[in-house]
Design an enzyme around this catalytic site. Structure first.
Site: not given
Ligand code: NAD
Length: 358
Positions: A123, A190, A223, A247
């Site tokens: 972002y 991640k 995940d 988000d």
């Protein structure tokens, strides 16, 4: 009297904020609203969706509450919401997701608070359009530095995550945990794939966690986190996430407690705070007086607490809880089916909350 910048937003924003302001005033706390329009209409009229006057007003008043603002997809102006957070360095996006008895949800015991980093990650707004000189130079540089081919017809977005940016969001999560007697902070990443951006986020999270031995710390890969939140959300307490995962998981968490109509938020930095719902401008409902004003009203509860108006905040929160529990004066999204004829309007729900506070 608190002087607050009020940004009505666009789409359904103006009707929601109008209803919310009436509720805030009914708490008895006195406000002097400085109305500042921003967004699509302002872009059409003034050529800039976020004129300096809006930023100046927030800098002067320190606190703002805003309705959602539409961001054109693909082309058009950059997100006003993202620009506002970056310009005012509102690095901490705090999004509580708590089940209220009576809300239409599959779960009845959720009490999560998300801390989304608000200024970095994908972002950051560092992007190069396919075919541009910038994209071409980056493709050449990557080839030179790491002998990896990026296809010539690629668009490129850069994902920076810094030690500084991570330290302050993780500290904000732990400080909140300590102040509010919460038990655990989970850092979400991640790091197995993006070793130098998410890997750094994880490493810094672990370092900061050592400063807070009284609070449990763990990490989860994004995940797995999504699966865990759907299967056993009650195991989680405070989540701290880089911008993009924050988000996405915010909407997932909103879904756990009955939908976006119920999910409030605050963007907080060292100097300024901007309170806003998690949801967007829901443009298809614009002007229908139909959508749920609660997320903005609950953002106002957060604002009252931020102002130190604890009694008014609790009173308003209680009134909201009893309206939800009763289930009568609620908007369509909180009824058993969306076409339930007993659903009330945006303003009708605000009226019921005001009545309940009397
Ligand atoms: P959205 O949150 O506006 O709406 C998605 C769906 O959620 C709606 O169609 C509606 O079914 C439901 N919903 C949202 N708010 C609701 C409410 N108050 N009451 C009842 N139901 C509600 O998401 P979107 O359609 O992806 O985004 C629309 C626009 O809003 C886009 O331009 C997006 O960029 C922008 N947006 C702005 C903000 C912000 O201002 N902070 C946040 C997210 C999205």
């Amino acid at each position: 009297m608190y002087k607050i910048t009020l940004i009505p937003g666009d789409g359904t924003g103006p009707e929601i904020t109008e209803a919310a302001v009436r509720v805030f005033e009914a708490t008895g706390v006195s406000f002097d609203w400085e109305i500042q329009n921003a967004g699509e209409d302002v872009y059409n009229q003034e050529g800039n969706p976020l004129p300096d006057r809006v930023i100046d007003s927030i800098k002067k008043n320190k606190i703002a509450i805003k309705g959602p603002i539409t961001t054109p997809v693909g082309t058009g102006f950059r997100s006003v919401n993202v620009t506002l957070r970056q310009t005012l360095d509102l690095y901490s996006c705090v999004r509580p997701c708590k089940t209220y008895t009576g809300a239409k949800t599959r779960y009845d015991n959720i009490d999560l608070v998300l801390f989304r980093e608000n200024t970095e990650d994908l972002y950051a707004g560092i992007e190069y359009e396919k075919g541009s000189q910038g994209a071409k130079e980056i493709i050449d540089l990557v080839k030179k530095l790491s002998d990896r081919e990026i296809r010539q017809d690629s668009g490129i977005s850069i994902k920076p995550i810094s030690v500084y940016g991570t330290q302050r969001i993780v500290r904000a999560a732990f400080e909140y945990a300590r102040k509010n007697k919460r038990r655990k902070v989970t850092s979400v990443h991640k790091a197995n794939i993006m070793k130098y951006s998410d890997g750094l986020f994880l490493e810094v999270s672990r370092e900061v966690a050592k400063e807070y031995p009284d609070i449990e710390f763990e990490d989860k890969i994004i995940d797995n986190m999504c699966m865990q939140l759907v299967q056993k959300p009650e195991l989680y307490d405070i989540l701290v996430l880089p911008n993009l995962y924050g988000d996405v998981v915010s909407d997932l968490a909103a879904g756990l407690i009955g939908g976006l109509g119920l999910a409030p938020g605050a963007n907080i930095g060292e100097e300024y705070a901007v309170f806003e719902a998690t949801h967007g401008s829901a443009p298809k409902y614009k002007g229908l007086n139909k959508v749920n004003p609660l997320a903005v009203i609950l953002s106002g509860v957060m604002m009252l607490r931020h102002l130190g108006e604890m009694e008014a905040a609790e009173r308003l929160d209680k009134a909201i809880a009893s309206i939800i529990k009763e289930g009568k004066d609620v908007t369509y999204d909180m009824k058993p089916t969306p076409d339930d004829p007993s659903a009330v309007t945006t303003s009708g729900m605000a009226d019921a909350i005001i009545q309940q506070m009397k």
